[in-house]
Motif scaffolding. Structure first.
Motif, short mmCIF file in Angstrom:
data_model
loop_
_atom_site.label_atom_id
_atom_site.label_comp_id
_atom_site.label_asym_id
_atom_site.label_seq_id
_atom_site.Cartn_x
_atom_site.Cartn_y
_atom_site.Cartn_z
N PRO A 155 -121.89 42.74 1.23
CA PRO A 155 -120.59 42.78 1.54
C PRO A 155 -119.76 41.91 0.73
CG PRO A 155 -121.99 42.49 3.55
CD PRO A 155 -122.91 42.63 2.24
N LEU A 174 -119.97 48.96 4.93
CA LEU A 174 -121.50 48.25 5.17
C LEU A 174 -122.40 49.14 4.44
CD1 LEU A 174 -120.61 46.31 8.74
CD2 LEU A 174 -120.54 45.53 6.32
N LEU A 176 -125.44 48.94 3.22
CA LEU A 176 -126.86 49.03 3.73
C LEU A 176 -127.01 48.48 5.29
CD1 LEU A 176 -128.31 47.39 0.64
CD2 LEU A 176 -128.45 49.58 1.19
N ALA A 177 -125.97 48.05 6.01
CA ALA A 177 -125.99 47.66 7.32
C ALA A 177 -125.72 48.65 8.40
CB ALA A 177 -125.31 46.16 7.36
#
Lengths: 326, 426
Positions: A155, A174, A176-177
């Protein structure tokens, strides 16, 4: 490929099958050939047995036990591990994620790499530099690629900064989240890494398209697009089929990138069959169960490879792989 | 056959035999060489300075004092060890000395038959290390030795707290929520968490359970891998409620814990987040991720009391780091571990702030940083220390717990789902 076969095959058949006017010398050369074959194949066979065949047999055996990797195999459970794996929503999700990568690769990477190969095959300025540039990521290991992208994608990281600086701040995710985004991110990184390989393969394939055919087409009044569609692409067929094969096998075994970037998370949203396998085997010490997952993965790849070779690659490899070599 | 083809055949056979020989050579571990020296392999997780040098210096010193022993030091990144150790223990040549957190994890590893009983080699000096050593014993048999104890609490940036107008460290959940609100109002990410690695998420569930459950329920639940008591459900709900207040940094589910400036430790170290719930080692990890001197900027407070919970507010979650031995050179390993726990090395660990809580009390006297001292005092005065759940439980159940809590952080699961996951993995 077929040219090589044409040279090799007759030689082998003569040595093995056709009657020779002189008895004893033929016999000796026949023996010698066998001996040489044995010696030359020896090391490869030893390696194959030690690192492919034996682990496969061992894993199939372990997969029938409830075993934590330590101590004797005592708790025989038959095919329970297989049933458990196939019934686990997380593993079903993992199969889905692998299929997503398979399909996305075919739909996005294939046309993209053919288009770029056609572009780079033309006489454009800085062609060598461009070729080098697209091929560079392929040289990196998956682990290095993953570490690089992990830091670029954090981020407020480089990727977000770049998007904002060109006025595309609204696209920031986001990466990868977010569970609904993470697989797309991983696919993008896979594409970044492997597109160069596809392009090099297709560039090589394009060298095999005879210039006379293009010229003939031009004389007949075909447009550039018609030439590409009706002459170049069909002749690129064998290369495309090989690429598809490698791409699908690679997508089914996707592991390194996922493991380093997300560990299969968040909440299993990027778990692949291979990451699920390692997670269960080595993090939870469920070696019997992990072995069952490994066998499932192997069977999927093996069956696919078998069918693909039988039906799709048949023309390309006639005589080379499926042919009779005594 | 003419001479040329004979030569060719011989050459080919030689290559074939050599390659098989090379394969065989790979399999051997060559631990004892002909000249009578013994080589020990030593796996530790201190890949970063200063601990990397501390272990290396200790090994050099030990080798000088014991000319017949050579130690191969292999530093392995913490997260990698998780997969390397089980693999090594199921092979024929495991490391002689390896990093271990004790507990249920060590008990699972003992089942490999490779971990050595070092009770008889340690009985003379083990008592000097206090009760921390109990965590490296399984059913009364000693398998390893700790070099530090740890507790989990909140590390925080005093400068950011000041900036947000927070006057004191929170002691209750209400005060913590208040601090979170103030930090958010000041545009600061309140709490950093390394959700990608899952175990930092689990610290929240674990500490809430330590606050909600009384000591007996906790101990029984972990010993039997049965978290069905109502207090564990409450802990699950506490986690869900806490996440709902949105106290964490953006994208926390994809953030690694200790690797790189973008990790949760890195965010606090670089002033991009105000707090992190982490173990005592976190200060040295953070210091490794920034050029700023963190000494004047860091504070520490224990996990706040939870209203209505049955747990003693002075109890804490924690554990320790140590080493275990494998069979082949158990005696030599135990001797080396005794050397590692000497006052001199313990003091070095404390002075470098890698270790906040030494196992030797003598070394504690050298703690100079007031924050580190407060951590040490808290641990010393704690009513009891509950081992990290993933270490206390058998490995499969522990890992399942971490996964289930990580799912809660990703918005999946119910207050009961952690207990259910542990039950399913048992």
């Amino acid at each position: 490929m077929s040219t090589t076969t044409a040279v090799v095959t007759p030689d082998v058949t003569t040595a093995a099958g056709s009657p020779s006017p002189q008895g004893p010398p033929r016999r000796r050369s026949h023996l010698r050939k066998r001996l040489e074959l044995l010696l030359l194949l020896g090391p490869a066979t030893v390696l194959f047995v030690a690192f492919v065949f034996f682990p496969l047999v061992a894993a199939s055996y372990y997969s029938l036990f409830d075993w934590n990797g330590f101590g004797p195999l005592t708790r025989f459970v038959g095919f329970d591990n297989y049933a458990k794996a196939l019934g686990d929503p997380l593993f079903q999700g993992a199969i889905g994620h692998n299929l997503f990568i398979v399909i996305a690769s075919l739909v996005v990477q294939l046309p993209l790499s053919i288009a770029l190969a056609l572009l780079l095959n033309g006489k454009i300025r800085g062609r060598t530099g461009l070729r080098l540039l697209v091929f560079a990521p392929y040289v990196l290991s998956e682990a290095v690629t993953a570490v690089i992208w992990l830091s670029l994608l954090q981020p407020n990281g480089v990727v977000d900064g770049l998007l904002e600086s060109v006025g595309l701040g609204g696209l920031v995710q986001l990466w990868l989240a977010d569970q609904s985004v993470v697989m797309f991110t991983i696919f993008a990184v896979v594409t970044w890494k492997y597109i160069g390989f596809g392009i090099i393969l297709f560039l090589a394939g394009l060298q095999g398209v005879p210039e006379e055919l293009r010229e003939a087409a031009q004389i007949d009044g075909a447009t550039g697009w018609q030439t590409t569609r009706l002459i170049v692409l069909p002749l690129l067929g064998p290369t495309i089929r090989i690429w598809v094969f490698l791409s699908i096998i690679g997508s089914l075994q996707l592991f390194d990138l996922v493991w380093i970037m997300t560990l299969g998370g968040p909440a299993g949203a990027s778990t692949t069959m291979a990451s699920y396998l390692i997670d269960r085997g080595f993090r939870r010490y469920e070696f019997g169960f992990g072995s069952a997952v490994a066998i499932i993965l192997f069977v999927i790849c093996f069956v696919f490879a078998l069918f693909y070779q039988r039906f799709a690659l048949r023309r390309d490899t006639q005589g080379a792989i499926t042919g009779r070599v005594e | 056959m003419n001479t040329r083809s004979i030569r060719k055949t011989v050459a080919v056979s030689a290559v074939a035999i050599l390659s098989m020989g090379a394969l065989a050579a790979c399999a051997g571990d060559g631990a004892d060489s002909a000249d009578g020296t013994t080589t020990l392999t030593f796996w530790h997780n201190g890949t970063a300075e200063p601990i990397l040098s501390i272990w290396q210096d200790a090994v050099d010193e030990y080798e000088k004092a014991n000319p017949d022993i050579t130690i191969d030091v292999v530093p392995i990144q913490n997260e990698d060890l998780e997969t390397k150790i089980p693999l090594a223990l199921s092979s024929d040549s495991p490391p002689d000395i390896y990093f271990s957190r004790g507990g249920g994890q060590l008990a699972t590893q003992v089942q490999s038959g490779q971990v050595a009983d070092i009770s008889e080699f340690t009985s003379d000096w083990l008592g000097d290390l206090g009760t921390a050593t109990e965590n490296w014993a399984v059913d009364g048999v000693q398998y390893g030795v700790p070099y530090t104890s740890q507790v989990v609490g909140f590390w925080y940036r005093t400068d950011l707290f000041e900036q947000a107008g927070i006057t004191g460290a929170p002691t209750t959940m209400t005060e913590l929520h208040d601090a979170v609100d103030k930090l958010k109002a000041a545009g600061i990410a309140p709490i950093a968490v390394g959700g990608k690695d899952r175990w930092p998420d689990a610290f929240y569930y674990n500490t809430f359970a330590v606050r909600e459950c009384d000591e007996d329920t906790l101990k029984k639940g972990l010993a039997e891998a049965d978290l069905s008591d109502e207090c564990f459900t409450k802990a699950g709900q506490d986690v869900i409620d806490f996440i709902a207040t949105e106290p964490f940094q953006e994208g926390f589910n994809g953030t690694p814990a200790q690797q790189g400036a973008g990790s949760s430790a890195g965010l606090v170290a670089n002033g991009q987040a105000a707090m992190e719930l982490q173990g005592t080692w976190d200060k040295s990890v953070m210091q490794g991720l920034t050029d700023t001197d963190l000494d004047p900027l860091l504070g520490w407070f224990p996990f706040p009391a939870v209203e209505g919970g049955d747990g003693d507010p002075s109890a804490t979650l924690g554990g320790g780091d140590g080493f275990a031995c494998t069979q082949e050179h158990a005696e030599e390993c135990a001797d080396f571990l005794e050397f590692l726990s000497n006052d001199d090395i313990q003091t070095k660990l404390v002075e470098s702030e890698v270790v906040a809580i030494p196992v030797k009390e003598a070394a504690a006297a050298t703690i100079s940083d007031p924050v580190m001292k407060s951590v040490y005092d808290f641990n010393t005065d704690a009513a009891y220390v509950t081992t990290y759940f993933d270490v206390a439980l058998p490995t499969g159940a522990g890992s399942a717990l971490n996964d289930a809590v990580a799912n809660l952080f990703a918005g999946q699961g119910t207050a009961d789902s952690v207990a259910e996951a542990v039950k399913a993995a048992k």
